[in-house]
Motif scaffolding. Structure first.
Motif, short mmCIF file in Angstrom:
data_model
loop_
_atom_site.label_atom_id
_atom_site.label_comp_id
_atom_site.label_asym_id
_atom_site.label_seq_id
_atom_site.Cartn_x
_atom_site.Cartn_y
_atom_site.Cartn_z
N TRP A 16 0.85 -1.18 0.00
CA TRP A 16 0.00 0.00 0.00
C TRP A 16 0.89 1.23 0.00
O TRP A 16 1.87 1.25 0.73
CB TRP A 16 -0.91 -0.01 1.24
CG TRP A 16 -1.92 1.09 1.17
CD1 TRP A 16 -1.91 2.25 1.89
CD2 TRP A 16 -3.05 1.16 0.32
NE1 TRP A 16 -2.96 3.03 1.54
CE2 TRP A 16 -3.68 2.38 0.56
CE3 TRP A 16 -3.59 0.32 -0.65
CZ2 TRP A 16 -4.83 2.77 -0.12
CZ3 TRP A 16 -4.72 0.71 -1.31
CH2 TRP A 16 -5.32 1.92 -1.04
N PRO A 17 0.60 2.26 -0.81
CA PRO A 17 -0.55 2.39 -1.69
C PRO A 17 -0.39 1.58 -2.97
O PRO A 17 0.71 1.20 -3.33
CB PRO A 17 -0.60 3.88 -1.99
CG PRO A 17 0.81 4.35 -1.87
CD PRO A 17 1.44 3.46 -0.83
N GLY A 18 -1.45 1.36 -3.63
CA GLY A 18 -1.46 0.69 -4.93
C GLY A 18 -2.11 -0.67 -4.93
O GLY A 18 -2.68 -1.08 -5.92
N GLY A 19 -1.99 -1.42 -3.85
CA GLY A 19 -2.59 -2.75 -3.80
C GLY A 19 -1.91 -3.75 -4.72
O GLY A 19 -2.55 -4.67 -5.23
N TYR A 20 -0.60 -3.60 -4.93
CA TYR A 20 0.12 -4.51 -5.81
C TYR A 20 0.44 -5.82 -5.09
O TYR A 20 0.81 -5.80 -3.91
CB TYR A 20 1.41 -3.86 -6.31
CG TYR A 20 1.17 -2.60 -7.08
CD1 TYR A 20 0.50 -2.62 -8.30
CD2 TYR A 20 1.59 -1.37 -6.58
CE1 TYR A 20 0.26 -1.45 -9.01
CE2 TYR A 20 1.37 -0.20 -7.28
CZ TYR A 20 0.70 -0.25 -8.49
OH TYR A 20 0.47 0.91 -9.19
N PRO A 21 0.32 -6.97 -5.79
CA PRO A 21 0.54 -8.27 -5.15
C PRO A 21 2.02 -8.52 -4.80
O PRO A 21 2.91 -8.24 -5.59
CB PRO A 21 0.06 -9.27 -6.19
CG PRO A 21 0.11 -8.55 -7.49
CD PRO A 21 -0.07 -7.10 -7.19
N ILE A 22 2.22 -9.07 -3.62
CA ILE A 22 3.57 -9.34 -3.10
C ILE A 22 3.86 -10.83 -3.16
O ILE A 22 2.97 -11.66 -2.98
CB ILE A 22 3.67 -8.90 -1.62
CG1 ILE A 22 3.45 -7.41 -1.48
CG2 ILE A 22 5.01 -9.29 -1.01
CD1 ILE A 22 3.40 -6.95 -0.02
N TYR A 23 5.13 -11.16 -3.40
CA TYR A 23 5.63 -12.52 -3.18
C TYR A 23 6.83 -12.40 -2.24
O TYR A 23 7.41 -11.34 -2.08
CB TYR A 23 5.99 -13.22 -4.49
CG TYR A 23 7.18 -12.63 -5.21
CD1 TYR A 23 8.45 -13.14 -5.00
CD2 TYR A 23 7.02 -11.58 -6.11
CE1 TYR A 23 9.55 -12.59 -5.67
CE2 TYR A 23 8.10 -11.03 -6.77
CZ TYR A 23 9.36 -11.54 -6.55
OH TYR A 23 10.43 -11.01 -7.21
N TYR A 24 7.16 -13.51 -1.61
CA TYR A 24 8.24 -13.54 -0.63
C TYR A 24 9.32 -14.52 -1.06
O TYR A 24 9.05 -15.45 -1.83
CB TYR A 24 7.70 -13.94 0.75
CG TYR A 24 6.80 -12.88 1.33
CD1 TYR A 24 7.32 -11.86 2.11
CD2 TYR A 24 5.44 -12.88 1.07
CE1 TYR A 24 6.51 -10.87 2.63
CE2 TYR A 24 4.61 -11.89 1.57
CZ TYR A 24 5.15 -10.89 2.35
OH TYR A 24 4.35 -9.90 2.84
N LEU A 25 10.53 -14.33 -0.57
CA LEU A 25 11.64 -15.25 -0.78
C LEU A 25 12.17 -15.68 0.58
O LEU A 25 12.24 -14.87 1.51
CB LEU A 25 12.78 -14.58 -1.55
CG LEU A 25 12.48 -14.18 -2.98
CD1 LEU A 25 13.64 -13.38 -3.56
CD2 LEU A 25 12.20 -15.39 -3.84
N ASP A 26 12.53 -16.97 0.69
CA ASP A 26 13.15 -17.42 1.92
C ASP A 26 14.67 -17.48 1.72
O ASP A 26 15.17 -17.14 0.65
CB ASP A 26 12.56 -18.76 2.40
CG ASP A 26 12.89 -19.94 1.50
OD1 ASP A 26 13.75 -19.82 0.60
OD2 ASP A 26 12.29 -21.00 1.70
N GLY A 41 5.55 -22.94 11.38
CA GLY A 41 6.22 -24.22 11.28
C GLY A 41 6.95 -24.45 9.98
O GLY A 41 7.38 -25.56 9.70
N MET A 42 7.13 -23.40 9.16
CA MET A 42 7.90 -23.56 7.93
C MET A 42 9.36 -23.79 8.30
O MET A 42 9.84 -23.27 9.31
CB MET A 42 7.79 -22.30 7.06
CG MET A 42 6.41 -22.05 6.48
SD MET A 42 5.98 -23.16 5.16
CE MET A 42 6.99 -22.55 3.84
N SER A 43 10.07 -24.54 7.49
CA SER A 43 11.46 -24.84 7.80
C SER A 43 12.36 -23.62 7.63
O SER A 43 13.41 -23.53 8.25
CB SER A 43 11.97 -25.99 6.93
OG SER A 43 11.90 -25.63 5.56
N THR A 44 11.96 -22.68 6.78
CA THR A 44 12.71 -21.44 6.61
C THR A 44 11.75 -20.26 6.71
O THR A 44 10.58 -20.37 6.41
CB THR A 44 13.44 -21.38 5.25
OG1 THR A 44 12.47 -21.48 4.20
CG2 THR A 44 14.44 -22.50 5.11
N GLU A 45 12.28 -19.13 7.13
CA GLU A 45 11.48 -17.91 7.28
C GLU A 45 11.65 -17.04 6.05
O GLU A 45 12.74 -16.99 5.45
CB GLU A 45 11.96 -17.13 8.51
CG GLU A 45 11.67 -17.80 9.82
CD GLU A 45 10.19 -17.78 10.16
OE1 GLU A 45 9.53 -16.74 9.93
OE2 GLU A 45 9.70 -18.80 10.64
#
Length: 78
Positions: A16-26, A41-45
């Motif tokens: 925000w602003p914009g409402g663009y979709p996010i992805y994450y990397l571990d 409980g994921m093996s990596t954060e």
């Protein structure tokens, strides 16, 4: 980039602003959708995030769901 969580301790799905979709990397460079990035409980954060601007073939390495893009659509729409 700092990973900031909301008042409930969750990582956001959109910037925000914009409402663009996010992805994450571990730390193993796996792509995670916001739902999987928030799983306990994921093996990596998750350690980084970015906006998926136009990649229609970006999929979560955990659940295999397509990660929405801001400006591109798959053939035939989605």
């Amino acid at each position: 980039m700092t990973l900031e969580r909301d008042e409930n301790g969750k990582l956001p799905a959109y910037v925000w602003p914009g409402g663009y979709p996010i992805y994450y990397l571990d730390n193993e460079n796996n792509v995670l959708c916001p739902i999987c990035a928030n799983k306990e409980g994921m093996s990596t954060e998750p350690i980084a995030f970015d906006v998926n601007w136009e990649d229609v073939s970006l999929y979560c390495d955990d659940c295999s769901k397509r990660i929405e893009s801001a400006y591109a659509e798959e053939e035939g729409g989605e």
